[in-house]
Design a protein around this motif. Structure first.
Motif, mmCIF file in Angstrom:
data_model
loop_
_atom_site.group_PDB
_atom_site.id
_atom_site.type_symbol
_atom_site.label_atom_id
_atom_site.label_comp_id
_atom_site.label_asym_id
_atom_site.label_seq_id
_atom_site.Cartn_x
_atom_site.Cartn_y
_atom_site.Cartn_z
ATOM 1 N N THR A 28 -4.663 5.463 -2.857
ATOM 2 C CA THR A 28 -4.224 4.232 -2.199
ATOM 3 C C THR A 28 -5.321 3.696 -1.275
ATOM 4 O O THR A 28 -5.572 2.475 -1.226
ATOM 5 N N LEU A 29 -5.979 4.588 -0.551
ATOM 6 C CA LEU A 29 -7.052 4.123 0.350
ATOM 7 C C LEU A 29 -8.165 3.445 -0.448
ATOM 8 O O LEU A 29 -8.736 2.446 -0.005
ATOM 9 N N MET A 64 -2.016 -4.524 -4.940
ATOM 10 C CA MET A 64 -2.026 -5.159 -3.618
ATOM 11 C C MET A 64 -1.712 -6.654 -3.695
ATOM 12 O O MET A 64 -1.575 -7.315 -2.674
ATOM 13 N N VAL A 65 -1.682 -7.203 -4.911
ATOM 14 C CA VAL A 65 -1.244 -8.593 -5.085
ATOM 15 C C VAL A 65 0.211 -8.568 -5.576
ATOM 16 O O VAL A 65 0.691 -7.533 -6.062
ATOM 17 N N ALA A 108 0.841 -1.197 0.000
ATOM 18 C CA ALA A 108 0.000 0.000 0.000
ATOM 19 C C ALA A 108 0.878 1.250 0.000
ATOM 20 O O ALA A 108 0.664 2.180 -0.791
ATOM 21 N N PHE A 109 1.887 1.262 0.866
ATOM 22 C CA PHE A 109 2.727 2.451 0.990
ATOM 23 C C PHE A 109 3.617 2.637 -0.248
ATOM 24 O O PHE A 109 3.860 3.766 -0.679
ATOM 25 N N ALA A 110 4.074 1.514 -0.812
ATOM 26 C CA ALA A 110 4.902 1.601 -2.026
ATOM 27 C C ALA A 110 4.072 2.142 -3.193
ATOM 28 O O ALA A 110 4.559 2.957 -3.999
ATOM 29 N N ALA A 142 -7.848 -1.472 4.280
ATOM 30 C CA ALA A 142 -6.885 -2.225 5.090
ATOM 31 C C ALA A 142 -5.896 -2.945 4.192
ATOM 32 O O ALA A 142 -6.117 -3.075 2.978
ATOM 33 N N LYS A 143 -4.813 -3.410 4.792
ATOM 34 C CA LYS A 143 -3.827 -4.220 4.056
ATOM 35 C C LYS A 143 -3.213 -5.221 5.005
ATOM 36 O O LYS A 143 -2.874 -4.881 6.140
#
Ligand code: GLN
Length: 312
Positions: free
Chosen positions: A235-236, A116-117, A72-74, A259-260
């Motif tokens: 991102t959210l 996210m994958v 998520a942050f990347a 969430a992640k």
């Protein structure tokens, strides 16, 4: 008498933690050999507010590797560095409905379904490497640390373990290259990806990182700017629809916040403009999400009415 917010957060954490403490379901990830050494009994959780308060319970200071929570942050950083158009040309934003390590691409575009994958996250690492070269990991580490409000470090043993055994991810990176979704050497993208997954955090750190997203990119602990506003919003959205792999639909239904999760046992959740919530427990369910973590988030969401579509 009205309960103070202080007591309310502590009570809610205690309730979530105690309802899940006896949950011994799931197994510690062992496909990365070093991860199999995790203590399956560890269980911690933390809530950070955008006003700068932190509440913790259990093993909230026990370090573990961030793994897929880093995605998520990347992604947020790639949007900032390369811009949304370049990012969109390499990776989609559709839920895949497939496991995190699936070797599958959107048939319409030949791109990974979402960041996210694994496939999408390796494409994102490729974008960061393309723009920042050899400095990409230091840049990432600096921003992750700003978001956590303290200097983070790499777990060398986990990094080496995954770098030596991550053949499935290697296969994915080569397919990305074949599909024109990677503009750097597969090994360069993979090395960055393996490193970012091996950054060591605690549940407390993840709660602050979540609160940084909730606080529009500024860490409520350090008051430092870690992420840009537009990328945080995007991102959210992707965390909301894709953050829990092929459990994302259930999660949106039951918990209802972005969430992640990661195979190290961490989960970060974001209550926009309010809270970062994190849990850590290494036993994973069949979808690769922390079993106790999923249970604890359900209790907290119910307790505080956190679901995006709660009416109260
Ligand atoms: N580094 C891990 C992998 O690529 C991350 C997976 C995860 O946390 N779901 O397999």
């Amino acid at each position: 008498m009205e309960q103070s917010a202080h007591t309310e957060f502590e009570d809610a954490l205690t309730r979530a933690w105690s309802t899940q403490r006896e949950n011994h379901s799931g197994t510690v990830a062992d496909y990365i050999p070093e991860l199999s050494k995790a203590d399956p009994g560890h269980f911690g959780a933390a809530i950070a507010t955008v006003k700068g308060q932190i509440y913790t319970i259990g093993d909230a200071e026990v370090p573990f590797t961030i793994q897929s929570v880093s995605k998520a942050f990347a992604f947020c950083l790639a949007l900032e560095i390369a811009g949304p158009d370049l990012v969109a040309s390499r990776v989609g934003v559709e839920p895949s409905g497939d496991p995190f390590n699936a070797i599958v691409f959107d048939p319409g575009t030949n791109r990974p379904f979402n960041p996210m994958v694994n496939a999408g996250a390796i494409a994102v690492a490729g974008i960061l490497h393309e723009h920042l070269g050899a400095d990409a990991f230091d840049f990432m580490m600096e921003r992750f640390s700003l978001a956590a409000g303290r200097p983070l470090a790499l777990n060398e043993a986990v990094y080496r373990s995954e770098a030596e055994t991550g053949h499935r991810n290697r296969a994915i990176a080569h397919l990305l290259l074949a599909n024109d979704a990677l503009a750097v050497a597969p090994d360069a993208a993979l090395d960055l990806y393996f490193r970012q997954c091996s950054i060591e955090v605690t549940a407390t750190d993840l709660a602050w990182m979540g609160a940084t997203f909730a606080n529009m990119g500024a860490c409520p602990r350090s008051r430092e700017h870690a992420f840009d506003l537009g990328p945080v919003r995007s991102t959210l959205a992707v965390m909301f629809t894709c953050g829990m792999y092929d459990y994302a639909g259930h999660w949106a239904y039951d918990v209802g916040i972005p969430a992640k999760s990661g195979v190290g046992g961490g989960i970060v959740g974001v209550v926009n403009r309010q809270l970062g919530i994190a849990s850590f427990s290494p036993r994973l369910d069949a979808k690769g999400n922390s079993a106790r973590g999923v249970g604890a988030f359900k209790v907290l969401a119910e307790h505080f009415g956190l679901h995006a579509f709660d009416c109260t």
